[in-house]
Design an enzyme around this catalytic site. Structure first.
Site, PDB file in Angstrom:
ATOM      1  N   HIS A 244      39.049  34.039  41.962  1.00 37.90           N
ATOM      2  CA  HIS A 244      37.812  34.790  41.729  1.00 37.90           C
ATOM      3  C   HIS A 244      37.673  34.851  40.212  1.00 37.90           C
ATOM      4  O   HIS A 244      38.569  35.362  39.552  1.00 37.90           O
ATOM      5  CB  HIS A 244      37.892  36.186  42.326  1.00 37.90           C
TER       6      HIS A 244
ATOM      7  N   TYR B 129      34.586  40.352  41.784  1.00 37.78           N
ATOM      8  CA  TYR B 129      33.946  41.659  41.932  1.00 37.78           C
ATOM      9  C   TYR B 129      34.037  42.494  40.660  1.00 37.78           C
ATOM     10  O   TYR B 129      33.131  43.257  40.340  1.00 37.78           O
ATOM     11  CB  TYR B 129      34.637  42.464  43.041  1.00 37.78           C
TER      12      TYR B 129
ATOM     13  N   SER C 252      28.462  34.255  44.479  1.00 39.03           N
ATOM     14  CA  SER C 252      29.060  35.574  44.311  1.00 39.03           C
ATOM     15  C   SER C 252      30.149  35.776  45.348  1.00 39.03           C
ATOM     16  O   SER C 252      30.147  35.144  46.405  1.00 39.03           O
ATOM     17  CB  SER C 252      28.003  36.662  44.483  1.00 39.03           C
ATOM     18  N   ASP C 253      31.059  36.690  45.055  1.00 37.52           N
ATOM     19  CA  ASP C 253      31.936  37.172  46.109  1.00 37.52           C
ATOM     20  C   ASP C 253      31.062  37.946  47.102  1.00 37.52           C
ATOM     21  O   ASP C 253      29.952  38.367  46.794  1.00 37.52           O
ATOM     22  CB  ASP C 253      33.047  38.046  45.532  1.00 37.52           C
ATOM     23  N   PHE C 254      31.580  38.126  48.304  1.00 35.22           N
ATOM     24  CA  PHE C 254      30.738  38.595  49.406  1.00 35.22           C
ATOM     25  C   PHE C 254      30.300  40.059  49.261  1.00 35.22           C
ATOM     26  O   PHE C 254      31.110  40.933  48.971  1.00 35.22           O
ATOM     27  CB  PHE C 254      31.493  38.432  50.735  1.00 35.22           C
TER      28      PHE C 254
END
Length: 709
Positions: free
Chosen positions: A174, A219, A250-252
């Site tokens: 990430h 995030y 994007s991260d979820f």
């Protein structure tokens, strides 16, 4: 089917055409609505969220950026650090276990296998390449990465990427400085230019250079800006400095805060739902804060990448690849190659013919334990536990088993005590109460939304608790559970030969290590882990693993650690580097691992060698059985004017030899690994660099000097 605009463009790109020019032409043919639809997931928020928490994550992929009118296929996302997460699939050992193999060739084969199973499940895009650095072993998602060293992590993740991208587009995640779990939605990480570029980004650049299709933003916030809308990360570094060409997702669900800014900052797709961008981008476009050129740039990134990877859509492996005998055998082989023997008084390997009674103790001995219950979870139809593996291998031997009664070890030839961690102790942190404060990121709910009914032919495995997200989280202590400590002591009191088997995703403290016959760290070893454990204990194969992190004697020797922190500073020192700097001896150093044979090493390095060279190493198996080892090359600059680690890993090579055999290998290294970041660039400081070659970070079997003028 008739050829579409996308098909025609993809054919021209495959023949050498300019993928970005072709993508721009496709984007120019889109309506504004079609373009805006490419900027987020294709699933409505509330039905999608209800589906996801009800098991949909394991039933199907998550689509985005499809434009049917022009034939743009978009992406079909599925996760995959330890296997395909859609449907039943092969559960491989977790990434940290595979990091312990120090074997990029093996990791590429695993990537190929996971990629084939993902594609057979309908995925075209995977978030499987997790490579955040292990800054502290308490991190809940430690198991999803490869270790604490940037060079090692980069080489392993690049290998996984190569294997995956034979079948699907891979995403590295990430990005960046995401190595705290509980506070991941709020923490602001401060990292200065040196820490960022010398420690926390080199492995990402390595995988970017490997040609990874995509990046997933993190995030957390970095230097005051959330990563999903951090232009310094997503444009200045990723695209402008590194020259990387792909698309960013994007991260979820919680990956953005300001949707319009995320567009101008370089984030291409908000995943996985129609969410914040769906709520706000039309208004931003109407009031002029977002231009059509901004939108075009993002959609062009995505379409250009899809054109380069159009081969992904043209092939779909038969479902028979999933859980094939070949993949199960690979999982078993990887598990044994990953197991790290931390001490051994000669008890291992066990003499099969001399065993009459074996005691197997511990609640984890017969519990399927393949890793956490978060986004990386793989639904394996069967898991070979340690006890099951030993019973299968010890036909004719009395195998006594108990969760907690150490008295069964009295009179046994050996007691095997299985202790460690589970998904309840560490993993991806899912905390609905903590996420409620971010409810403003969700679209309004127009009315009640029921979770979708499972399909009539739904796999019952996907309806069980195993398919739902677990609590997980960061560990607040690196100590074993007291019950595990007590069981080891109790077994030791009634049996002279106690072998402790430790399960878990990263380091645990081992204050009793000198009181037992052997300690074997087996990680979360995948669905074939019990067979692999029996293979290793009985000497059918050797324990091939080496530690991808340091194990300290005291967790106070590690960096500051507060899982609830709203702010944290990441500096130049963690892990082995921090212990070296403070003068603390580790319990076991980075790169450490014992086998069942012995090794000798000699090296040759020419005088006047430059900073980009290979060192020649002659490795000899001096023992009486075949085996493998990992030759490791470290470098440091004792006279440096800058604060820096005493030594950094710059090269490694796994070597496998028959008893008595020798081989000579050339291990390339690049001292630019040690370059100092200064003023937007890297400077290789002049001086006499000290090059050490050995079998772990502290082993100086051979020392050389390389002078940089």
């Amino acid at each position: 089917a008739p050829m579409t605009m996308f098909d025609d463009a993809a054919a021209r790109v495959a023949a050498g055409g300019d993928h970005r020019a072709e993508a721009a032409a496709i984007v120019a043919a889109m309506t504004l609505d079609e373009k805006l639809d490419c900027l987020d997931g294709d699933t409505d928020f509330w039905p999608g969220l209800m589906d996801m928490v009800a098991g949909g994550y394991h039933r199907h992929t998550w689509p985005a950026a499809r434009v049917e009118r022009l034939g743009v296929p978009g992406i079909a996302f599925s996760d995959g650090p330890r296997g395909c997460v859609v449907g039943r699939a092969t559960a491989f050992p977790v990434s940290m276990a595979r990091g312990a193999t120090f074997d990029p060739e093996l990791e590429e084969r695993i990537g190929d296998a996971i990629g084939a199973e993902l594609r057979a499940a309908g995925a075209t895009y995977t978030g499987a390449v997790c490579l955040n650095l292990l800054r502290h072993p308490g991190w809940g998602r430690a198991q999803e990465t490869y270790g604490e060293d940037p060079h090692h992590v980069g080489e392993m993740a690049a290998a996984l990427t190569r294997g995956l991208q034979r079948h699907v587009m891979a995403c590295m995640k990430h990005f960046a400085c995401n190595s705290m779990e509980n506070a991941r939605f709020k923490v602001d990480v401060t990292a200065d230019e040196r820490a960022l570029h010398e420690v926390y980004l080199p492995h990402f650049k390595r995988v970017a250079d490997e040609g990874v299709a995509s990046v997933m933003s993190a995030y957390n916030s970095l230097n005051g800006e959330f990563c999903g809308e951090n232009r310094t990360l997503l444009v200045d570094i990723l695209r402008d400095e590194w020259g990387w060409d792909g698309f960013v997702t994007s991260d979820f669900i919680m990956g953005l805060r300001t949707p319009a800014q995320s567009v101008t900052a370089g984030l291409d797709i908000e995943m996985p739902f129609r969410q914040q961008r769906w709520m706000h981008l039309r208004a931003a476009f109407d009031d002029g804060s977002l231009t059509e050129a901004d939108v075009d740039a993002r959609v062009t990134d995505t379409v250009a990448t899809l054109l380069r990877f159009a081969y992904v859509y043209a092939t779909e492996p038969d479902r028979s690849v999933t859980l094939s005998d070949e993949h199960r055998a690979l999982a078993r082989d990887a598990a044994s190659r990953a197991m790290v023997l931390l001490c051994n008084d000669g008890t291992l390997p066990l003499d099969r013919g001399a065993l009459g009674t074996v005691a197997v103790l511990g609640r984890l001995a017969d519990t399927p334990n393949t890793g956490d219950k978060g986004s990386s979870q793989v639904i394996a139809p069967d898991v070979v536990t340690p006890l099951a593996g030993l019973r299968a291998a010890l036909d004719g031997v009395e195998v006594r088993a108990s969760v907690d009664d150490a008295q069964i070890a009295a009179g046994a030839d050996v007691a095997i005590v299985v202790v460690g961690l589970t998904a309840a102790d560490e993993g991806e942190f899912i905390d609905p109460s903590g996420q409620a404060e971010l409810g403003h990121l969700f679209p309004p709910m127009d009315g009640p939304v029921d979770p979708p009914a499972p399909p009539e032919d739904d796999d019952p495995l996907l309806r069980r608790d195993e398919a739902t997200f677990g609590a997980g989280g960061d560990r607040r202590s690196l100590a074993l559970h007291t019950e595990g400590e007590a069981l080891i002591a109790a077994a030791r009191a009634v049996c002279d030969r106690v072998v402790v088997v430790v399960m878990g995703g990263s380091a645990v403290l081992l204050p009793w290590i000198d009181d037992v016959a052997a300690v074997l760290h087996i990680w979360y070893p995948g669905m074939e882990g019990g067979h692999a454990l029996a293979d290793v204990l009985l000497g059918t194969v050797e324990p091939g693993g080496r530690l991808p992190f340091v194990i300290p004697t005291d967790e106070a020797h590690l960096p500051h650690w507060d899982p609830d922190a709203a702010a944290e500073t990441y500096d130049l020192f963690h892990g082995q580097w921090l212990l070296d700097r403070a003068g603390h001896a580790p319990l076991r150093p980075f790169g450490f691992g014992l086998g069942y044979t012995t090794w000798a090493l000699t090296t040759e390095h020419p005088d006047g060698a430059g900073p980009h060279e290979a060192i020649s190493c002659t490795v000899t198996n001096t023992g009486d059985r075949a085996g493998s080892t990992v030759v490791q090359v470290y470098a440091g600059l004792p006279s440096s004017a800058h604060a820096r680690p005493q030594r950094r890993l710059v090269g490694f090579r796994r070597v496998t030899l028959e008893a008595g055999a020798s081989t000579t290998v050339a291990i390339p290294y690049d001292l630019m690994t040690l370059a100092v970041r200064d003023g937007g660039g890297f400077v290789l400081e002049p001086g006499d660099y000290r090059l050490t070659v050995g079998f772990d970070a502290l082993d100086e079997a051979s020392v050389h000097t390389v002078t940089v003028a």
